[in-house]
Each structure stands twice: as C-alpha cells, then as structure tokens.
Scaffold this motif. Sequence first.
Motif, PDB file in Angstrom:
ATOM      1  N   MET A   1       0.792  -1.150   0.040  1.00 51.99           N
ATOM      2  CA  MET A   1       0.008   0.065   0.138  1.00 51.99           C
ATOM      3  C   MET A   1       0.803   1.296  -0.114  1.00 51.99           C
ATOM      4  O   MET A   1       2.005   1.139   0.725  1.00 51.99           O
ATOM      5  CB  MET A   1      -0.988  -0.033   1.066  1.00 51.99           C
ATOM      6  N   ALA A   2       0.466   2.162  -0.727  1.00 50.33           N
ATOM      7  CA  ALA A   2       1.282   3.249  -0.921  1.00 50.33           C
ATOM      8  C   ALA A   2       1.218   4.089   0.697  1.00 50.33           C
ATOM      9  O   ALA A   2       0.123   4.035   1.424  1.00 50.33           O
ATOM     10  CB  ALA A   2       0.631   4.220  -1.941  1.00 50.33           C
ATOM     11  N   HIS A   3       2.245   5.032   0.754  1.00 48.36           N
ATOM     12  CA  HIS A   3       2.031   5.698   1.944  1.00 48.36           C
ATOM     13  C   HIS A   3       0.895   6.944   1.761  1.00 48.36           C
ATOM     14  O   HIS A   3       0.717   7.357   0.985  1.00 48.36           O
ATOM     15  CB  HIS A   3       3.450   6.629   2.155  1.00 48.36           C
ATOM     16  N   THR A   4       0.393   6.844   3.015  1.00 48.37           N
ATOM     17  CA  THR A   4      -1.042   7.612   3.137  1.00 48.37           C
ATOM     18  C   THR A   4      -0.700   9.057   2.607  1.00 48.37           C
ATOM     19  O   THR A   4      -1.726   9.763   1.683  1.00 48.37           O
ATOM     20  CB  THR A   4      -1.427   7.507   4.489  1.00 48.37           C
ATOM     21  N   GLY A   5       0.167   9.611   2.884  1.00 48.40           N
ATOM     22  CA  GLY A   5       0.542  11.050   2.458  1.00 48.40           C
ATOM     23  C   GLY A   5       0.697  11.255   1.005  1.00 48.40           C
ATOM     24  O   GLY A   5       0.206  12.205   0.291  1.00 48.40           O
TER      25      GLY A   5
ATOM     26  N   LEU B   1      -0.532   9.088  -1.178  1.00 49.65           N
ATOM     27  CA  LEU B   1      -1.956   8.790  -1.867  1.00 49.65           C
ATOM     28  C   LEU B   1      -2.668  10.273  -1.665  1.00 49.65           C
ATOM     29  O   LEU B   1      -3.564  10.635  -2.849  1.00 49.65           O
ATOM     30  CB  LEU B   1      -2.641   7.640  -1.048  1.00 49.65           C
ATOM     31  N   GLN B   2      -2.742  10.848  -0.420  1.00 52.28           N
ATOM     32  CA  GLN B   2      -3.483  12.010  -0.529  1.00 52.28           C
ATOM     33  C   GLN B   2      -3.137  13.128  -1.201  1.00 52.28           C
ATOM     34  O   GLN B   2      -3.934  13.743  -1.896  1.00 52.28           O
ATOM     35  CB  GLN B   2      -3.657  12.345   1.106  1.00 52.28           C
ATOM     36  N   GLN B   3      -1.927  13.302  -1.734  1.00 51.55           N
ATOM     37  CA  GLN B   3      -1.411  13.970  -2.660  1.00 51.55           C
ATOM     38  C   GLN B   3      -1.762  13.926  -3.906  1.00 51.55           C
ATOM     39  O   GLN B   3      -2.239  14.942  -4.706  1.00 51.55           O
ATOM     40  CB  GLN B   3      -0.024  14.323  -2.487  1.00 51.55           C
ATOM     41  N   VAL B   4      -1.732  12.848  -4.334  1.00 55.08           N
ATOM     42  CA  VAL B   4      -2.372  12.252  -5.779  1.00 55.08           C
ATOM     43  C   VAL B   4      -3.789  12.643  -5.774  1.00 55.08           C
ATOM     44  O   VAL B   4      -4.282  13.215  -6.938  1.00 55.08           O
ATOM     45  CB  VAL B   4      -2.102  10.815  -5.983  1.00 55.08           C
ATOM     46  N   VAL B   5      -4.490  12.337  -4.938  1.00 60.72           N
ATOM     47  CA  VAL B   5      -6.077  12.812  -4.778  1.00 60.72           C
ATOM     48  C   VAL B   5      -6.301  14.207  -4.946  1.00 60.72           C
ATOM     49  O   VAL B   5      -6.948  14.296  -5.779  1.00 60.72           O
ATOM     50  CB  VAL B   5      -6.702  12.060  -3.597  1.00 60.72           C
ATOM     51  N   GLU B   6      -5.450  14.808  -4.103  1.00 64.29           N
ATOM     52  CA  GLU B   6      -5.791  16.318  -4.124  1.00 64.29           C
ATOM     53  C   GLU B   6      -5.413  16.842  -5.531  1.00 64.29           C
ATOM     54  O   GLU B   6      -6.041  17.805  -6.112  1.00 64.29           O
ATOM     55  CB  GLU B   6      -4.972  16.978  -3.145  1.00 64.29           C
ATOM     56  N   HIS B   7      -4.287  16.438  -6.123  1.00 66.88           N
ATOM     57  CA  HIS B   7      -3.581  16.676  -7.413  1.00 66.88           C
ATOM     58  C   HIS B   7      -4.959  16.446  -8.294  1.00 66.88           C
ATOM     59  O   HIS B   7      -5.040  17.322  -9.433  1.00 66.88           O
ATOM     60  CB  HIS B   7      -2.426  16.314  -7.851  1.00 66.88           C
ATOM     61  N   LEU B   8      -5.393  15.324  -8.473  1.00 62.81           N
ATOM     62  CA  LEU B   8      -6.362  14.842  -9.510  1.00 62.81           C
ATOM     63  C   LEU B   8      -7.755  15.783  -9.049  1.00 62.81           C
ATOM     64  O   LEU B   8      -8.251  15.976 -10.250  1.00 62.81           O
ATOM     65  CB  LEU B   8      -6.638  13.477  -9.305  1.00 62.81           C
TER      66      LEU B   8
ATOM     67  N   ILE C   1     -10.253   7.773  -7.355  1.00 59.89           N
ATOM     68  CA  ILE C   1     -10.590   8.887  -6.545  1.00 59.89           C
ATOM     69  C   ILE C   1     -11.226   8.406  -5.270  1.00 59.89           C
ATOM     70  O   ILE C   1     -10.865   8.528  -3.986  1.00 59.89           O
ATOM     71  CB  ILE C   1     -10.999  10.291  -6.843  1.00 59.89           C
ATOM     72  N   VAL C   2     -12.586   8.032  -5.342  1.00 56.94           N
ATOM     73  CA  VAL C   2     -13.361   7.580  -4.192  1.00 56.94           C
ATOM     74  C   VAL C   2     -12.949   6.584  -3.383  1.00 56.94           C
ATOM     75  O   VAL C   2     -12.668   6.148  -2.012  1.00 56.94           O
ATOM     76  CB  VAL C   2     -14.909   7.126  -4.746  1.00 56.94           C
ATOM     77  N   ASN C   3     -12.080   5.557  -4.173  1.00 52.56           N
ATOM     78  CA  ASN C   3     -11.410   4.169  -3.394  1.00 52.56           C
ATOM     79  C   ASN C   3     -10.117   4.819  -2.796  1.00 52.56           C
ATOM     80  O   ASN C   3      -9.980   4.227  -1.717  1.00 52.56           O
ATOM     81  CB  ASN C   3     -11.275   3.168  -4.461  1.00 52.56           C
ATOM     82  N   ALA C   4      -9.603   5.497  -3.280  1.00 51.96           N
ATOM     83  CA  ALA C   4      -8.255   6.233  -2.896  1.00 51.96           C
ATOM     84  C   ALA C   4      -8.590   6.957  -1.508  1.00 51.96           C
ATOM     85  O   ALA C   4      -8.118   6.875  -0.434  1.00 51.96           O
ATOM     86  CB  ALA C   4      -7.514   7.079  -3.917  1.00 51.96           C
ATOM     87  N   GLU C   5      -9.715   7.955  -1.587  1.00 49.37           N
ATOM     88  CA  GLU C   5     -10.122   8.616  -0.246  1.00 49.37           C
ATOM     89  C   GLU C   5     -10.522   7.667   0.688  1.00 49.37           C
ATOM     90  O   GLU C   5     -10.429   7.702   1.904  1.00 49.37           O
ATOM     91  CB  GLU C   5     -11.185   9.385  -0.611  1.00 49.37           C
ATOM     92  N   ARG C   6     -11.320   6.526   0.315  1.00 50.45           N
ATOM     93  CA  ARG C   6     -11.505   5.548   1.323  1.00 50.45           C
ATOM     94  C   ARG C   6     -10.393   4.918   1.905  1.00 50.45           C
ATOM     95  O   ARG C   6     -10.226   4.555   3.075  1.00 50.45           O
ATOM     96  CB  ARG C   6     -12.595   4.549   0.599  1.00 50.45           C
ATOM     97  N   GLN C   7      -9.320   4.565   1.088  1.00 50.98           N
ATOM     98  CA  GLN C   7      -8.182   3.723   1.818  1.00 50.98           C
ATOM     99  C   GLN C   7      -7.295   4.766   2.585  1.00 50.98           C
ATOM    100  O   GLN C   7      -6.961   4.261   3.771  1.00 50.98           O
ATOM    101  CB  GLN C   7      -7.173   3.629   0.662  1.00 50.98           C
TER     102      GLN C   7
ATOM    103  N   SER D   1      -8.630   7.063   4.434  1.00 48.90           N
ATOM    104  CA  SER D   1      -9.460   7.305   5.629  1.00 48.90           C
ATOM    105  C   SER D   1      -9.233   6.151   6.547  1.00 48.90           C
ATOM    106  O   SER D   1      -9.157   6.220   7.612  1.00 48.90           O
ATOM    107  CB  SER D   1     -10.869   7.339   5.372  1.00 48.90           C
ATOM    108  N   ILE D   2      -9.271   4.872   6.019  1.00 47.99           N
ATOM    109  CA  ILE D   2      -9.008   3.418   6.449  1.00 47.99           C
ATOM    110  C   ILE D   2      -7.617   3.608   7.226  1.00 47.99           C
ATOM    111  O   ILE D   2      -7.426   3.268   8.636  1.00 47.99           O
ATOM    112  CB  ILE D   2      -9.231   2.424   5.784  1.00 47.99           C
ATOM    113  N   ASP D   3      -6.714   3.983   6.653  1.00 47.50           N
ATOM    114  CA  ASP D   3      -5.362   4.036   6.955  1.00 47.50           C
ATOM    115  C   ASP D   3      -5.312   5.067   8.232  1.00 47.50           C
ATOM    116  O   ASP D   3      -4.296   4.803   9.269  1.00 47.50           O
ATOM    117  CB  ASP D   3      -4.097   4.526   5.895  1.00 47.50           C
ATOM    118  N   MET D   4      -5.923   6.126   8.282  1.00 45.43           N
ATOM    119  CA  MET D   4      -5.662   6.961   9.158  1.00 45.43           C
ATOM    120  C   MET D   4      -6.135   6.556  10.414  1.00 45.43           C
ATOM    121  O   MET D   4      -5.775   6.910  11.690  1.00 45.43           O
ATOM    122  CB  MET D   4      -6.330   8.360   9.034  1.00 45.43           C
ATOM    123  N   VAL D   5      -7.548   5.675  10.530  1.00 48.06           N
ATOM    124  CA  VAL D   5      -8.281   5.125  11.716  1.00 48.06           C
ATOM    125  C   VAL D   5      -7.194   4.098  12.248  1.00 48.06           C
ATOM    126  O   VAL D   5      -7.127   3.705  13.313  1.00 48.06           O
ATOM    127  CB  VAL D   5      -9.630   4.669  11.332  1.00 48.06           C
ATOM    128  N   ALA D   6      -6.451   3.350  11.255  1.00 42.05           N
ATOM    129  CA  ALA D   6      -5.707   2.197  11.793  1.00 42.05           C
ATOM    130  C   ALA D   6      -4.598   2.406  12.545  1.00 42.05           C
ATOM    131  O   ALA D   6      -4.053   3.327  12.937  1.00 42.05           O
ATOM    132  CB  ALA D   6      -5.553   1.150  10.822  1.00 42.05           C
TER     133      ALA D   6
END
Length: 79
Positions: free
Chosen positions: A1-5, A7-14, A66-72, A74-79
């Motif tokens: 799994m990619a680093h959460t940060g 992943l979040q940067q890619v989502v924000e960019h997209l 994008i939806v799936n990445a945001e969900r991922q 979010s899960i990573d931040m909870v775990a």
Amino acid sequence: MAHTGELQQVVEHLRSATDRVSEMRRLVLESGGAWPDHEHDVLFEVCFLSIAGLGFGAKPAVKNWIVNAERQFSIDMVA
C-alpha cells in the motif's frame, strides 16, 4: 500500500486537475504502467498505487479510483 501522504497528494492533485483523465493517464504511464486509449465507453480499470477504479469509460473509472483512494487513506488514518 502506498504511503497515506503520497496517496492524499495524488488525490488532491487529481481533484484540482482540469482534465483528471489526462492527469491519471500521465501518472500511470510515468510509473511504468499501461493505459489503453479507448474511444468508446467500455469497461475500464485504473490501477495505481495499489488501488483500482472501475467504470464504463476512463472518466468514471478515474472518478471511482478517487473515491476508493479516499476511502483507503481514511481507513489508514483510523488504523
């Protein structure tokens, strides 16, 4: 799994991109992945940073990614 940060940067960019499909295509190709160029709305899958997105055509597939990445992340931040 990619680093959460990352992943979040890619989502924000997209999310801020004027053409999300072109940006996702560029990211996939730069990472060594393949991107089929279809003219018609066929079942399309985007796989990037160990996350998949599906849709009928590239645009819905990128949106689903994008939806799936945001969900991922979010899960990573909870775990």
